[in-house]
Design a protein around this motif. Structure first.
Motif, PDB file in Angstrom:
ATOM      1  N   LYS A  62      22.652  48.512  30.394  1.00 24.78           N
ATOM      2  CA  LYS A  62      22.298  49.575  31.339  1.00 24.78           C
ATOM      3  C   LYS A  62      21.176  49.132  32.269  1.00 24.78           C
ATOM      4  CE  LYS A  62      23.807  53.625  28.696  1.00 24.78           C
ATOM      5  NZ  LYS A  62      23.369  54.841  27.969  1.00 24.78           N
ATOM      6  N   ASP A 105      22.904  48.873  36.043  1.00 21.61           N
ATOM      7  CA  ASP A 105      22.784  50.324  36.028  1.00 21.61           C
ATOM      8  C   ASP A 105      23.799  51.038  36.903  1.00 21.61           C
ATOM      9  OD1 ASP A 105      21.602  49.314  38.326  1.00 21.61           O
ATOM     10  OD2 ASP A 105      20.031  50.836  38.402  1.00 21.61           O
ATOM     11  N   SER A 106      24.339  50.361  37.907  1.00 22.94           N
ATOM     12  CA  SER A 106      25.297  51.014  38.809  1.00 22.94           C
ATOM     13  C   SER A 106      26.745  50.813  38.379  1.00 22.94           C
ATOM     14  CB  SER A 106      25.121  50.480  40.236  1.00 22.94           C
ATOM     15  OG  SER A 106      25.392  49.085  40.294  1.00 22.94           O
ATOM     16  N   HIS A 107      26.941  50.180  37.238  1.00 21.05           N
ATOM     17  CA  HIS A 107      28.308  49.892  36.780  1.00 21.05           C
ATOM     18  C   HIS A 107      28.516  50.489  35.387  1.00 21.05           C
ATOM     19  CE1 HIS A 107      29.066  47.316  40.197  1.00 21.05           C
ATOM     20  NE2 HIS A 107      27.960  46.645  39.953  1.00 21.05           N
ATOM     21  N   SER A 108      28.594  51.794  35.340  1.00 24.56           N
ATOM     22  CA  SER A 108      28.725  52.485  34.056  1.00 24.56           C
ATOM     23  C   SER A 108      30.045  52.173  33.358  1.00 24.56           C
ATOM     24  CB  SER A 108      28.602  53.999  34.261  1.00 24.56           C
ATOM     25  OG  SER A 108      29.607  54.460  35.155  1.00 24.56           O
TER      26      SER A 108
END
Length: 259
Positions: free
Chosen positions: A185, A189-192
């Motif tokens: 994460k 963080d932008s690729h859940s």
């Protein structure tokens, strides 16, 4: 990827990299030893040192290089990168997880048994790299660091890079705990979508796409990135998997052809 026979060895190749005339490359199959012995490339994986010596000799021959020109680092899941020349020593490859070379005839490779092996080719500047990226290397962005090293030293641009993301553990087979989830994460963080949460605060991690994102961010065109889609757990008959209890290690590597 496709299975090919090179000098009597059963190997795997990326379709996109096979179309590039300036290189040869490979991923080894665990069953390729002609005598039926495990085709492991790591000295730490077996007490039979001569087996590994012979396997490396056979692999070098299949890649049309001298066995002394086959370079495999001592990997530790960190981000040290070494530029390899014909005079590079074994000692210089300690605690190293990525190799780069611009020297034809020097075959660089990394070993794996679930972690992601990645091979890179800069077709404009005629330079190659081999990267070992487990979860620790992935969240430390070793692939991004290798690409930046190529850029700093050789002027590599993403549009000239061809990349092969090799056989490794797939998201379907890779459940991780809180430590890994937190690290992923923080790094992505932008690729859940890289984490599919399961039960008991665990999740399944997509290492393939975590490394693909690093290539895309560097500017590598989508069509020049090939993911093998071969999971070492599911395809354990062809590739060693630590999660399946294997001690052996297969290898993925690349060499610039002599011109």
């Amino acid at each position: 990827m496709k299975n090919v026979i090179r000098n009597g060895l059963s190997l795997w190749e990326f379709d996109s990299l096979s179309a590039q005339p300036g290189i040869r490359h490979f991923v080894t199959d665990r069953n390729t030893n002609p005598e039926g012995e495990p085709f492991t490339l790591s000295y730490s994986s077996t007490p039979d040192r001569e087996l590994v010596v012979n396997n490396r000799r056979l692999l070098a021959s299949a890649m049309l290089v001298d066995e002394r020109a086959l370079y495999l680092p001592s990997q530790v899941h960190k981000t040290r990168i070494v530029h390899v020349t014909p005079s590079t020593t074994k000692e210089e490859l300690q605690e190293t997880d990525a190799l780069i070379t611009s020297h034809p005839g020097v075959c660089i490779a990394v070993m794996s048994a679930d972690c992601v092996p990645i091979v890179l080719y800069d077709s404009k500047n005629n330079v190659i790299a081999a990267v070992h990226s487990g979860w620790r290397g992935t969240v430390a962005r070793i692939l991004e660091k290798t690409l930046n090293e190529l850029s700093d030293r050789y002027g590599t641009e993403g549009k000239h890079v061809f990349a092969g993301i090799g056989p490794s553990v797939s998201q379907e087979s890779y459940e991780v705990g809180e430590e890994v989830i937190t690290a992923v994460k923080a790094a992505f963080d932008s690729h859940s979508e890289l984490l599919v949460h399961t039960i008991h605060q665990k999740a399944k991690l997509d290492l393939w796409n975590a490394n693909r994102h690093q290539l895309l961010e560097f500017g590598v065109p989508e069509e020049q990135i090939e993911i093998s889609n071969l999971c070492t757990v599911i395809h354990n008959h062809a590739f060693f998997s630590a999660r399946k209890g294997d001690a052996g290690r297969f290898a993925a590597g690349i060499v610039l052809a002599n011109r």
